[in-house]
Design a protein around this motif. Structure first.
Motif, mmCIF file in Angstrom:
data_model
loop_
_atom_site.group_PDB
_atom_site.id
_atom_site.type_symbol
_atom_site.label_atom_id
_atom_site.label_comp_id
_atom_site.label_asym_id
_atom_site.label_seq_id
_atom_site.Cartn_x
_atom_site.Cartn_y
_atom_site.Cartn_z
ATOM 1 N N PRO A 371 0.814 -1.225 0.000
ATOM 2 C CA PRO A 371 0.000 0.000 0.000
ATOM 3 C C PRO A 371 0.847 1.275 0.000
ATOM 4 C CG PRO A 371 -0.941 -1.608 1.498
ATOM 5 C CD PRO A 371 0.384 -2.159 1.062
ATOM 6 N N ALA A 372 1.908 1.295 0.814
ATOM 7 C CA ALA A 372 2.769 2.473 0.848
ATOM 8 C C ALA A 372 3.511 2.645 -0.471
ATOM 9 C CB ALA A 372 3.763 2.370 2.005
ATOM 10 N N LEU A 373 3.970 1.545 -1.054
ATOM 11 C CA LEU A 373 4.656 1.610 -2.348
ATOM 12 C C LEU A 373 3.732 2.171 -3.428
ATOM 13 C CD1 LEU A 373 6.551 -1.814 -2.299
ATOM 14 C CD2 LEU A 373 7.624 0.447 -2.280
ATOM 15 N N LEU A 374 2.503 1.703 -3.441
ATOM 16 C CA LEU A 374 1.547 2.168 -4.454
ATOM 17 C C LEU A 374 1.213 3.637 -4.258
ATOM 18 C CD1 LEU A 374 -0.823 -0.935 -4.583
ATOM 19 C CD2 LEU A 374 0.768 -0.181 -6.368
ATOM 20 N N GLU A 375 1.121 4.064 -3.008
ATOM 21 C CA GLU A 375 0.824 5.469 -2.725
ATOM 22 C C GLU A 375 1.938 6.377 -3.253
ATOM 23 O OE1 GLU A 375 0.505 8.403 1.164
ATOM 24 O OE2 GLU A 375 -0.083 6.301 1.390
ATOM 25 N N VAL A 376 3.195 5.963 -3.041
ATOM 26 C CA VAL A 376 4.319 6.770 -3.522
ATOM 27 C C VAL A 376 4.415 6.694 -5.044
ATOM 28 C CG1 VAL A 376 6.795 7.181 -3.310
ATOM 29 C CG2 VAL A 376 5.508 6.416 -1.323
ATOM 30 N N CYS A 377 4.032 5.567 -5.620
ATOM 31 C CA CYS A 377 3.963 5.463 -7.083
ATOM 32 C C CYS A 377 2.954 6.460 -7.640
ATOM 33 C CB CYS A 377 3.568 4.049 -7.500
ATOM 34 S SG CYS A 377 4.896 2.843 -7.416
ATOM 35 N N ASP A 378 1.797 6.562 -6.985
ATOM 36 C CA ASP A 378 0.764 7.494 -7.439
ATOM 37 C C ASP A 378 1.240 8.940 -7.373
ATOM 38 O OD1 ASP A 378 -0.958 5.421 -7.935
ATOM 39 O OD2 ASP A 378 -2.041 5.598 -6.031
ATOM 40 N N ALA A 379 2.178 9.215 -6.454
ATOM 41 C CA ALA A 379 2.728 10.567 -6.335
ATOM 42 C C ALA A 379 3.807 10.841 -7.370
ATOM 43 C CB ALA A 379 3.299 10.769 -4.928
ATOM 44 N N GLY A 380 4.125 9.828 -8.198
ATOM 45 C CA GLY A 380 5.121 10.016 -9.250
ATOM 46 C C GLY A 380 6.550 9.895 -8.784
ATOM 47 N N GLN A 394 12.330 12.343 -10.241
ATOM 48 C CA GLN A 394 11.809 13.238 -9.204
ATOM 49 C C GLN A 394 11.958 12.609 -7.827
ATOM 50 O OE1 GLN A 394 10.910 16.336 -9.383
ATOM 51 N NE2 GLN A 394 10.328 16.479 -7.220
ATOM 52 N N GLY A 395 11.754 11.298 -7.741
ATOM 53 C CA GLY A 395 11.902 10.607 -6.468
ATOM 54 C C GLY A 395 13.311 10.669 -5.919
ATOM 55 N N ARG A 396 14.308 10.674 -6.810
ATOM 56 C CA ARG A 396 15.700 10.756 -6.342
ATOM 57 C C ARG A 396 15.980 12.104 -5.686
ATOM 58 N NH1 ARG A 396 17.157 8.850 -11.938
ATOM 59 N NH2 ARG A 396 16.508 6.665 -11.868
ATOM 60 N N LEU A 397 15.273 13.134 -6.133
ATOM 61 C CA LEU A 397 15.476 14.462 -5.551
ATOM 62 C C LEU A 397 14.911 14.570 -4.142
ATOM 63 C CD1 LEU A 397 14.718 16.753 -8.624
ATOM 64 C CD2 LEU A 397 16.876 16.627 -7.383
ATOM 65 N N VAL A 398 13.912 13.758 -3.832
ATOM 66 C CA VAL A 398 13.270 13.811 -2.511
ATOM 67 C C VAL A 398 13.315 12.418 -1.883
ATOM 68 C CG1 VAL A 398 11.795 15.793 -3.017
ATOM 69 C CG2 VAL A 398 10.997 13.498 -3.617
ATOM 70 N N SER A 399 14.423 11.748 -2.031
ATOM 71 C CA SER A 399 14.523 10.348 -1.605
ATOM 72 C C SER A 399 14.250 10.176 -0.117
ATOM 73 C CB SER A 399 15.895 9.774 -1.966
ATOM 74 O OG SER A 399 16.938 10.544 -1.383
ATOM 75 N N ASN A 400 14.707 11.100 0.715
ATOM 76 C CA ASN A 400 14.466 10.956 2.153
ATOM 77 C C ASN A 400 12.975 10.978 2.465
ATOM 78 O OD1 ASN A 400 17.174 10.737 2.787
ATOM 79 N ND2 ASN A 400 17.432 12.917 3.196
ATOM 80 N N GLU A 401 12.235 11.816 1.757
ATOM 81 C CA GLU A 401 10.785 11.849 1.947
ATOM 82 C C GLU A 401 10.168 10.519 1.525
ATOM 83 O OE1 GLU A 401 6.827 13.834 -0.088
ATOM 84 O OE2 GLU A 401 8.733 14.930 -0.216
ATOM 85 N N VAL A 402 10.635 9.986 0.401
ATOM 86 C CA VAL A 402 10.125 8.693 -0.070
ATOM 87 C C VAL A 402 10.373 7.618 0.975
ATOM 88 C CG1 VAL A 402 10.385 6.875 -1.795
ATOM 89 C CG2 VAL A 402 10.412 9.279 -2.505
ATOM 90 N N PHE A 403 11.587 7.553 1.501
ATOM 91 C CA PHE A 403 11.933 6.502 2.449
ATOM 92 C C PHE A 403 11.083 6.612 3.719
ATOM 93 C CE2 PHE A 403 16.459 6.722 0.519
ATOM 94 C CZ PHE A 403 15.987 6.069 -0.609
ATOM 95 N N SER A 404 10.832 7.830 4.171
ATOM 96 C CA SER A 404 10.025 7.995 5.382
ATOM 97 C C SER A 404 8.589 7.527 5.159
ATOM 98 C CB SER A 404 10.037 9.446 5.847
ATOM 99 O OG SER A 404 9.364 10.285 4.921
ATOM 100 N N ARG A 405 8.085 7.681 3.941
ATOM 101 C CA ARG A 405 6.721 7.258 3.632
ATOM 102 C C ARG A 405 6.615 5.752 3.435
ATOM 103 N NH1 ARG A 405 4.657 11.544 -0.892
ATOM 104 N NH2 ARG A 405 2.834 10.157 -0.868
ATOM 105 N N LEU A 406 7.762 5.087 3.283
ATOM 106 C CA LEU A 406 7.750 3.646 3.056
ATOM 107 C C LEU A 406 8.017 2.834 4.316
ATOM 108 C CD1 LEU A 406 9.616 3.299 -0.354
ATOM 109 C CD2 LEU A 406 7.162 3.292 0.078
#
Length: 417
Positions: A371-380, A394-406
């Protein structure tokens, strides 16, 4: 059975400290440096016994050695000889081991270079940061563009082919044009490996304090905005790719066959052991792993009675009830290992092999993360198919945010306790 281990040697000495830096490094005299080398050698000698005391597996086989800092090239040839003597006494260093030295341009003597080559050093990483003299000087770097070019030519003439050039985007006085110039110079010098880091300013660094206080001494007012730096980073990704220097990790780019074998150990969760100030280790233990780090206080590191590393504790049979500050050892269990495999693997452009995750941790754990992976996928920010998941540009630019959401929800983790 654990594969070969990577060895990291921390050398925390600099000729001058960069204004943005708050690493465990500093400017010290020759006597302190020799004292440090001797302490380092004692720690290496204690490694085998200490690993047993920590119930971790420390392979004898070593296939990468990385001297980081600080500016390791400030050590003398004799001091490097001491370190290698002890390394080879405790480990079986592969004939084709990747041996890397971090170096500031203009701060590697002929004598030290000769000794390192004799010892098998075959890769060098130059902390250029910028080929624009004003930008380099603004953050306390002591070299010029001409010195960088001369150093690159000198080490090539000595036979070194594996060369990395570090660049930093977001330095004071940097513009879109000057940044492009630095990237183009790095490409033109034909370095097979280039690292591009977004400027991170620690609040406790000189530049960080000045930015908080709105001072002027360290050019805080000339630091580009985060949005500008992000745009310039993206431009560098395109320029480097067009030049055949392809991105393989968030901050690292290489021509085919020239990726950093040592750094890949971190992202692929292979075992590595660190010696010296603030050095970190990750070693396998039974079905899991342990992570531990040395003190970041130089006086405490040099005085083994005051606060030692995990290895020094075993070596000297220190006990916590004797008033000694015992370093924390983190046990990496199955849940933590799953999250590490996800976060560290996502740093790589290839991303994470979901089938490998399922094989290692079970389908249920991957399913609970979905579910968390799909949510971050939906955010592009992620791109996923049945077999793999990877960060988008875009995810590489905000990788820390991505990791916290996962982060796997605590409720889900209870299923595996």
């Amino acid at each position: 059975m654990a594969g070969p281990v990577g060895v990291y040697i921390s050398v925390p000495f600099c000729k001058a400290k960069c204004t943005f830096c708050n690493f465990a490094s500093g400017v010290f005299g020759g006597e302190r440096m020799q004292q440090y080398v001797e302490r380092l050698c004692v720690e290496i000698r204690a490694a085998r016994t200490a690993a047993q005391g920590l119930n971790v597996s420390l392979p004898r086989a070593v296939d990468t050695i990385y001297f980081g800092g600080g500016t390791p090239s400030l050590l003398s040839g004799d001091q490097f000889g001491q370190i290698f003597q002890h390394l080879r006494g405790e480990f079986d260093v592969a004939a084709d081991a990747e041996i890397t030295l971090e170096c500031a341009p203009g701060q590697l003597s002929d004598e030290t270079l000769d000794e390192l080559l004799r010892q098998g050093m075959n890769r060098i990483s130059f902390g250029v940061q910028s080929f624009v003299d004003q930008e380099a000087a603004a953050v306390g770097r002591l070299h010029t563009r001409l010195q960088c070019e001369a150093e690159l030519a000198r080490v090539r003439a000595a036979g070194l082919k594996e060369i990395n050039v570090d660049l930093i985007v977001g330095l004071p006085h940097q513009t879109e044009q000057s940044w492009r110039y630095s990237v183009e110079q790095a490409i033109a010098c034909e370095a097979p490996h280039i690292s591009v880091y977004l400027l991170e300013i620690d609040e406790e660094s000189r530049l960080g304090r000045e930015m908080l206080e709105q001072g002027t001494r360290y050019s805080a007012g000339a630091v580009p905005t985060e949005d500008e730096a992000a745009d310039w980073y993206s431009q560098a990704c395109v320029l480097l790719d067009e030049a055949g220097v392809h991105q393989y990790e968030i901050s690292n780019f290489a021509r085919r066959g020239h990726r950093s074998r040592h750094n890949l150990k971190y992202w692929e969760r292979q075992p590595y052991v660190g010696f010296g100030l603030d050095a970190h280790s990750m070693l396998h233990a039974n079905d899991g792993a342990v992570r531990f780090a040395n003190t970041s206080d130089l006086d405490r590191y040099l005085n083994k009675v005051a606060a030692a590393t995990p290895f020094q504790l075993v070596e000297s049979e220190f006990k916590s009830d004797q008033g000694v500050a015992v370093p924390e050892v983190d046990i990496v269990g199955r849940n933590e290992a799953f999250e590490e495999s996800l976060f560290l693997g996502l740093r790589l452009v290839e991303g994470v092999d979901l089938n490998k995750l399922r094989s290692q941790f079970g389908d249920a754990m991957v399913k609970d993360a979905m579910p968390a992976l799909l949510e971050v996928c939906d955010a592009g920010l992620l791109r996923m198919n049945a077999d793999s998941v990877r960060l988008t540009p875009q995810g590489r630019l905000v990788s820390n945010e991505v990791f916290s959401r996962l982060l796997v929800p605590e409720a889900a983790l209870q299923n595996y306790l």
